[in-house]
Write a protein that holds these residues in place. Structure first.
Motif, PDB file in Angstrom:
ATOM      1  N   MET A   1      -8.365 -14.998  -1.011  1.00  0.00           N
ATOM      2  CA  MET A   1      -7.375 -13.953  -1.336  1.00  0.00           C
ATOM      3  C   MET A   1      -7.190 -13.904  -2.845  1.00  0.00           C
ATOM      4  N   ALA A   2      -7.140 -12.713  -3.398  1.00  0.00           N
ATOM      5  CA  ALA A   2      -6.936 -12.554  -4.837  1.00  0.00           C
ATOM      6  C   ALA A   2      -5.573 -13.099  -5.234  1.00  0.00           C
ATOM      7  N   ASP A   3      -5.447 -13.475  -6.497  1.00  0.00           N
ATOM      8  CA  ASP A   3      -4.173 -13.943  -7.020  1.00  0.00           C
ATOM      9  C   ASP A   3      -3.239 -12.745  -7.148  1.00  0.00           C
ATOM     10  N   LEU A   4      -2.274 -12.653  -6.232  1.00  0.00           N
ATOM     11  CA  LEU A   4      -1.385 -11.503  -6.213  1.00  0.00           C
ATOM     12  C   LEU A   4      -0.192 -11.672  -7.133  1.00  0.00           C
ATOM     13  N   THR A   5      -0.113 -12.801  -7.829  1.00  0.00           N
ATOM     14  CA  THR A   5       0.968 -13.011  -8.800  1.00  0.00           C
ATOM     15  C   THR A   5       0.491 -12.663 -10.212  1.00  0.00           C
ATOM     16  N   ILE A   6      -0.594 -11.906 -10.308  1.00  0.00           N
ATOM     17  CA  ILE A   6      -1.157 -11.572 -11.615  1.00  0.00           C
ATOM     18  C   ILE A   6      -0.168 -10.794 -12.478  1.00  0.00           C
TER      19      ILE A   6
ATOM     20  N   CYS B   1       3.841  -3.675   1.060  1.00  0.00           N
ATOM     21  CA  CYS B   1       2.486  -3.822   0.516  1.00  0.00           C
ATOM     22  C   CYS B   1       1.418  -4.030   1.584  1.00  0.00           C
ATOM     23  N   TRP B   2       1.811  -4.480   2.767  1.00  0.00           N
ATOM     24  CA  TRP B   2       0.802  -4.642   3.819  1.00  0.00           C
ATOM     25  C   TRP B   2       1.254  -3.953   5.107  1.00  0.00           C
TER      26      TRP B   2
ATOM     27  N   ARG C   1      -4.851  -6.197  -2.729  1.00  0.00           N
ATOM     28  CA  ARG C   1      -4.847  -6.763  -1.381  1.00  0.00           C
ATOM     29  C   ARG C   1      -5.964  -6.148  -0.536  1.00  0.00           C
ATOM     30  N   ILE C   2      -6.112  -4.843  -0.644  1.00  0.00           N
ATOM     31  CA  ILE C   2      -7.170  -4.172   0.111  1.00  0.00           C
ATOM     32  C   ILE C   2      -8.534  -4.720  -0.292  1.00  0.00           C
ATOM     33  N   GLU C   3      -8.760  -4.855  -1.591  1.00  0.00           N
ATOM     34  CA  GLU C   3     -10.051  -5.341  -2.065  1.00  0.00           C
ATOM     35  C   GLU C   3     -10.338  -6.765  -1.585  1.00  0.00           C
ATOM     36  N   ALA C   4      -9.289  -7.575  -1.410  1.00  0.00           N
ATOM     37  CA  ALA C   4      -9.464  -8.975  -1.012  1.00  0.00           C
ATOM     38  C   ALA C   4      -9.458  -9.162   0.502  1.00  0.00           C
ATOM     39  N   HIS C   5      -9.118  -8.118   1.238  1.00  0.00           N
ATOM     40  CA  HIS C   5      -8.957  -8.241   2.689  1.00  0.00           C
ATOM     41  C   HIS C   5     -10.302  -8.468   3.380  1.00  0.00           C
TER      42      HIS C   5
ATOM     43  N   THR D   1      -9.145   4.349  -7.095  1.00  0.00           N
ATOM     44  CA  THR D   1      -8.208   4.811  -8.129  1.00  0.00           C
ATOM     45  C   THR D   1      -7.228   3.712  -8.503  1.00  0.00           C
ATOM     46  N   TYR D   2      -6.641   3.072  -7.503  1.00  0.00           N
ATOM     47  CA  TYR D   2      -5.595   2.085  -7.772  1.00  0.00           C
ATOM     48  C   TYR D   2      -6.141   0.690  -8.043  1.00  0.00           C
ATOM     49  N   ALA D   3      -7.364   0.432  -7.613  1.00  0.00           N
ATOM     50  CA  ALA D   3      -7.990  -0.859  -7.911  1.00  0.00           C
ATOM     51  C   ALA D   3      -8.665  -0.849  -9.279  1.00  0.00           C
ATOM     52  N   GLY D   4      -8.874   0.337  -9.844  1.00  0.00           N
ATOM     53  CA  GLY D   4      -9.567   0.466 -11.115  1.00  0.00           C
ATOM     54  C   GLY D   4      -8.792  -0.095 -12.293  1.00  0.00           C
ATOM     55  N   ALA D   5      -9.513  -0.346 -13.362  1.00  0.00           N
ATOM     56  CA  ALA D   5      -8.923  -0.983 -14.547  1.00  0.00           C
ATOM     57  C   ALA D   5      -7.785  -0.159 -15.139  1.00  0.00           C
TER      58      ALA D   5
END
Length: 233
Positions: free
Chosen positions: A1-6, A29-30, A154-158, A174-178
């Protein structure tokens, strides 16, 4: 799982709010709507309903950000918030183009009335801004801005993420982009700074209630989309 506290920094206001409203934040968020976007199973009527209402939401969100110009704590902050307002207004045009790709013409979108969930959320945010100071308003706005960034992560890490035939791939990108991730991180950083200058630690209980309510209203917005698929007009 990605670090969601980034987002935000350790000991900062954003992470304190996220932890204090953990139940509401998680439900937002989920949400099942988000899970359906992740694996591509979300019914099309649910997403179309969301797209139309999200356009109407953006119009009101621009108004709330304009109020943040009035409430801003400095000239530099006013300039920064004015740029945000301009960006959101520009985004409304792009949103109509995106809607057209889903078979929703501009006239139909513009003619659609605001759903109760849209009205309830956006007017609540404005009310917090009128009643409180810039920190109250930014806390009310943050779940939208920062939340979409975390949702994309979260979606990217799911593990069930569908990357092959997912019709919602463009939305996710769009939302995962830099670019958007920088916007989300910037909003969290702003909360941390305002927390230091506007007594965030002393106000944490009331600010957490604001953050939790905004998160709940965001979850209601997702549910609105699902309800449209389950109960078509």
């Amino acid at each position: 799982m990605a670090d969601l506290t980034i987002y935000g920094r350790e000991g900062g206001l954003f992470r304190a709010l996220r932890a204090g409203a953990a139940r509401e934040w998680e439900a937002y968020c989920w949400h099942p709507f988000v899970q359906g976007v992740a694996d591509g199973s979300l019914p099309l009527p649910a997403f179309r309903r969301y797209l139309v209402q999200d356009y109407l939401f953006l119009v009101q969100f621009a108004r709330a950000q304009a109020l943040a110009v009035v409430k801003a704590e400095s000239l530099d902050a006013m300039r920064a918030k004015a740029k945000v307002v301009d960006a959101i207004i520009g985004e409304t045009k792009l949103h109509l183009v995106y809607c057209a790709e889903w078979g929703l013409d501009e006239a139909a979108v513009l003619a659609e009335p605001e759903a109760p969930e849209t009205v309830g959320y956006t007017r609540w945010v404005m009310d917090q801004g009128f009643r409180g100071d810039i920190l109250d308003l930014e806390v009310a706005l943050a779940p939208c801005t920062v939340g979409y960034g975390e949702i994309a992560r979260r979606i990217e890490a799911h593990p069930g993420r569908n990357r092959t035939d997912n019709r919602y791939e463009g939305w996710i990108a769009t939302y995962a982009g830099a670019d958007y991730q920088a916007v989300a991180a910037g909003a969290a950083d702003r909360l941390d700074r305002l927390g230091e200058t506007h007594g965030g630690a002393a106000r944490l209980p009331s600010l957490t209630r604001l953050f939790a309510e905004a998160s709940r209203l965001e979850a209601d917005f997702w549910q609105m989309g699902l309800n449209a698929a389950r109960n078509p007009a």
